[in-house]
Design a protein around this motif. Structure first.
Motif, PDB file in Angstrom:
ATOM      1  N   ILE A 103      -5.053  17.217  41.558  1.00 10.54           N
ATOM      2  CA  ILE A 103      -5.589  17.303  42.765  1.00 10.54           C
ATOM      3  C   ILE A 103      -5.612  18.723  43.438  1.00 10.54           C
ATOM      4  N   PHE A 104      -4.235  19.088  43.591  1.00 11.10           N
ATOM      5  CA  PHE A 104      -3.999  20.409  43.995  1.00 11.10           C
ATOM      6  C   PHE A 104      -4.879  21.472  43.275  1.00 11.10           C
ATOM      7  N   ALA A 105      -4.990  21.711  42.154  1.00  7.14           N
ATOM      8  CA  ALA A 105      -5.800  22.431  41.369  1.00  7.14           C
ATOM      9  C   ALA A 105      -7.114  22.601  41.583  1.00  7.14           C
ATOM     10  N   ASN A 106      -7.711  21.439  41.741  1.00  3.67           N
ATOM     11  CA  ASN A 106      -9.084  21.301  41.928  1.00  3.67           C
ATOM     12  C   ASN A 106      -9.573  21.481  43.338  1.00  3.67           C
ATOM     13  N   LEU A 107      -8.692  21.196  44.229  1.00  2.00           N
ATOM     14  CA  LEU A 107      -9.055  21.169  45.823  1.00  2.00           C
ATOM     15  C   LEU A 107      -8.504  22.196  46.721  1.00  2.00           C
TER      16      LEU A 107
ATOM     17  N   VAL B  51     -15.692  13.478  44.188  1.00  2.00           N
ATOM     18  CA  VAL B  51     -15.740  12.244  43.835  1.00  2.00           C
ATOM     19  C   VAL B  51     -14.526  11.761  42.678  1.00  2.00           C
ATOM     20  N   SER B  52     -14.311  12.510  41.850  1.00  2.00           N
ATOM     21  CA  SER B  52     -13.210  12.576  40.932  1.00  2.00           C
ATOM     22  C   SER B  52     -11.652  12.371  41.574  1.00  2.00           C
ATOM     23  N   ALA B  53     -11.702  13.162  42.669  1.00  2.00           N
ATOM     24  CA  ALA B  53     -10.535  13.270  43.231  1.00  2.00           C
ATOM     25  C   ALA B  53     -10.317  11.844  44.028  1.00  2.00           C
ATOM     26  N   CYS B  54     -11.365  11.478  44.561  1.00  2.00           N
ATOM     27  CA  CYS B  54     -11.409  10.044  45.349  1.00  2.00           C
ATOM     28  C   CYS B  54     -10.908   8.981  44.204  1.00  2.00           C
ATOM     29  N   LEU B  55     -11.569   9.004  43.053  1.00  2.00           N
ATOM     30  CA  LEU B  55     -11.466   7.921  42.314  1.00  2.00           C
ATOM     31  C   LEU B  55      -9.755   8.144  41.731  1.00  2.00           C
ATOM     32  N   VAL B  56      -9.412   9.113  41.290  1.00  2.00           N
ATOM     33  CA  VAL B  56      -7.917   9.362  40.945  1.00  2.00           C
ATOM     34  C   VAL B  56      -6.981   9.003  42.157  1.00  2.00           C
TER      35      VAL B  56
ATOM     36  N   SER C  24     -24.309  31.001  41.833  1.00  2.00           N
ATOM     37  CA  SER C  24     -25.455  30.168  42.377  1.00  2.00           C
ATOM     38  C   SER C  24     -24.855  29.204  43.179  1.00  2.00           C
ATOM     39  N   HIS C  25     -25.700  28.813  44.320  1.00  2.00           N
ATOM     40  CA  HIS C  25     -25.351  27.643  45.153  1.00  2.00           C
ATOM     41  C   HIS C  25     -25.260  26.166  44.565  1.00  2.00           C
ATOM     42  N   SER C  26     -25.780  26.355  43.315  1.00  2.00           N
ATOM     43  CA  SER C  26     -25.751  24.944  42.566  1.00  2.00           C
ATOM     44  C   SER C  26     -24.174  24.486  42.307  1.00  2.00           C
ATOM     45  N   TYR C  27     -23.325  25.264  42.380  1.00  2.00           N
ATOM     46  CA  TYR C  27     -22.042  25.155  42.127  1.00  2.00           C
ATOM     47  C   TYR C  27     -21.468  23.937  43.186  1.00  2.00           C
ATOM     48  N   LEU C  28     -22.338  23.661  44.410  1.00  2.00           N
ATOM     49  CA  LEU C  28     -21.856  22.476  45.012  1.00  2.00           C
ATOM     50  C   LEU C  28     -21.927  21.180  44.420  1.00  2.00           C
ATOM     51  N   ARG C  29     -22.864  21.099  43.394  1.00  2.00           N
ATOM     52  CA  ARG C  29     -22.966  19.866  42.676  1.00  2.00           C
ATOM     53  C   ARG C  29     -21.716  19.509  41.914  1.00  2.00           C
ATOM     54  N   GLU C  30     -21.307  20.671  41.278  1.00  2.00           N
ATOM     55  CA  GLU C  30     -19.890  20.464  40.704  1.00  2.00           C
ATOM     56  C   GLU C  30     -18.753  20.087  41.824  1.00  2.00           C
ATOM     57  N   VAL C  31     -18.563  20.780  43.011  1.00  2.00           N
ATOM     58  CA  VAL C  31     -17.795  20.533  43.790  1.00  2.00           C
ATOM     59  C   VAL C  31     -17.824  18.957  44.179  1.00  2.00           C
ATOM     60  N   GLY C  32     -18.835  18.731  44.251  1.00  2.00           N
ATOM     61  CA  GLY C  32     -19.213  17.081  44.837  1.00  2.00           C
ATOM     62  C   GLY C  32     -18.647  16.280  43.736  1.00  2.00           C
TER      63      GLY C  32
ATOM     64  N   CYS D 123     -10.756  26.458  29.772  1.00  2.00           N
ATOM     65  CA  CYS D 123     -11.971  26.519  30.379  1.00  2.00           C
ATOM     66  C   CYS D 123     -11.828  25.517  31.401  1.00  2.00           C
ATOM     67  N   GLU D 124     -11.062  25.628  32.560  1.00  4.70           N
ATOM     68  CA  GLU D 124     -10.628  24.887  33.703  1.00  4.70           C
ATOM     69  C   GLU D 124     -11.915  25.161  34.582  1.00  4.70           C
ATOM     70  N   ILE D 125     -12.215  24.075  35.209  1.00  9.00           N
ATOM     71  CA  ILE D 125     -13.510  24.037  36.149  1.00  9.00           C
ATOM     72  C   ILE D 125     -13.435  24.891  37.175  1.00  9.00           C
ATOM     73  N   PRO D 126     -12.345  24.925  37.792  1.00  6.26           N
ATOM     74  CA  PRO D 126     -12.346  25.719  39.247  1.00  6.26           C
ATOM     75  C   PRO D 126     -12.426  27.397  38.904  1.00  6.26           C
ATOM     76  N   GLN D 127     -12.047  27.645  37.705  1.00  7.75           N
ATOM     77  CA  GLN D 127     -11.878  29.171  37.092  1.00  7.75           C
ATOM     78  C   GLN D 127     -13.551  29.397  36.654  1.00  7.75           C
ATOM     79  N   ILE D 128     -14.287  28.303  36.313  1.00  6.02           N
ATOM     80  CA  ILE D 128     -15.576  28.887  35.798  1.00  6.02           C
ATOM     81  C   ILE D 128     -16.318  28.627  37.097  1.00  6.02           C
ATOM     82  N   LEU D 129     -16.018  28.167  38.121  1.00  5.14           N
ATOM     83  CA  LEU D 129     -16.968  28.118  39.495  1.00  5.14           C
ATOM     84  C   LEU D 129     -16.711  29.636  40.219  1.00  5.14           C
ATOM     85  N   LYS D 130     -15.649  30.076  39.893  1.00  2.87           N
ATOM     86  CA  LYS D 130     -15.560  31.298  40.346  1.00  2.87           C
ATOM     87  C   LYS D 130     -16.303  32.427  39.742  1.00  2.87           C
ATOM     88  N   LEU D 131     -16.826  32.179  38.554  1.00  2.00           N
ATOM     89  CA  LEU D 131     -17.908  33.205  37.757  1.00  2.00           C
ATOM     90  C   LEU D 131     -19.222  32.913  38.429  1.00  2.00           C
TER      91      LEU D 131
END
Length: 203
Positions: free
Chosen positions: A139-143, A85-90, A73-81, A62-70
């Protein structure tokens, strides 16, 4: 690992002070706590998304980008945010690792003995390669933009950051152990000289 190598090579006389048992416990606790918080935030946010495109992800976990495809709702923008943030920390961790290794390489290049330089590089380069592979592919997988997304590419990238680094790390670090190398060499010699004594033999 980068900090451990930095202290061992650049400040060897202070190794026991800078990397005592208390420092190791603090670093392990920080890694576990940040990992738990990261997973908790993503899990809670992802489970709150309404799914309108079925519930089957095109991935082997259950990878997050794959779940976001399903999500519908526009609330997925929270997950993108959260992903940004995670990419910046990494990226911050990656910069810390790179700076550490720059200092390490500068110290190693000042070692007069070629054997000493080779030994120092052999303990650092495998770790740097595995970390670079993990961070870059994650980073490539998520962005990555949806326009270049495909099931086969997503699967390859997911394997590169979720399966390869954990599988390679024990091999890299254990093969630095001389006793393990001697035992492996002895076992392989026994396998070639007498197939019946080989533990991998079909007999």
């Amino acid at each position: 690992m980068a900090y451990d190598r930095y202290v061992a090579i650049c400040k060897p006389l202070h190794y026991g002070t800078l990397l005592g048992s208390r420092a190791c416990v603090h670093m392990a606790a920080a890694a576990w706590a940040s990992g738990f918080l990261y997973a908790l935030l993503h899990t809670a946010n992802t489970l709150s998304l309404p799914l309108c495109n079925g519930n089957a992800v095109d991935q082997f976990f259950c990878e997050i980008p794959q779940i976001l495809k399903l999500s519908c709702s526009h609330s997925y923008l929270r997950e993108v945010g959260l992903l940004v943030v995670s990419a910046c920390l990494v990226f911050g961790c990656f910069v810390f690792i790179v700076v550490s290794y720059v200092e390490i390489f500068r110290a190693v290049l000042r070692i007069p003995s070629e054997q000493g330089r080779h030994k120092a590089f052999s303990t650092c380069l495998p770790h740097l390669a595995v970390v670079s592979l993990f961070i870059s592919t994650a980073i490539f997988a998520n962005l990555k933009p949806p326009s270049i997304s495909s099931p086969s590419l997503d699967l390859v990238v997911a394997v590169l950051y979720s399966v390869v680094p954990p599988a390679v790390n024990p091999l890299i670090y254990s093969m630095r152990n001389q006793e393990l190398k001697d035992a492996l060499r002895k076992m392989m010699t026994g396998c070639f000289s007498e197939a019946t004594n080989c533990p991998f033999s079909s007999a």
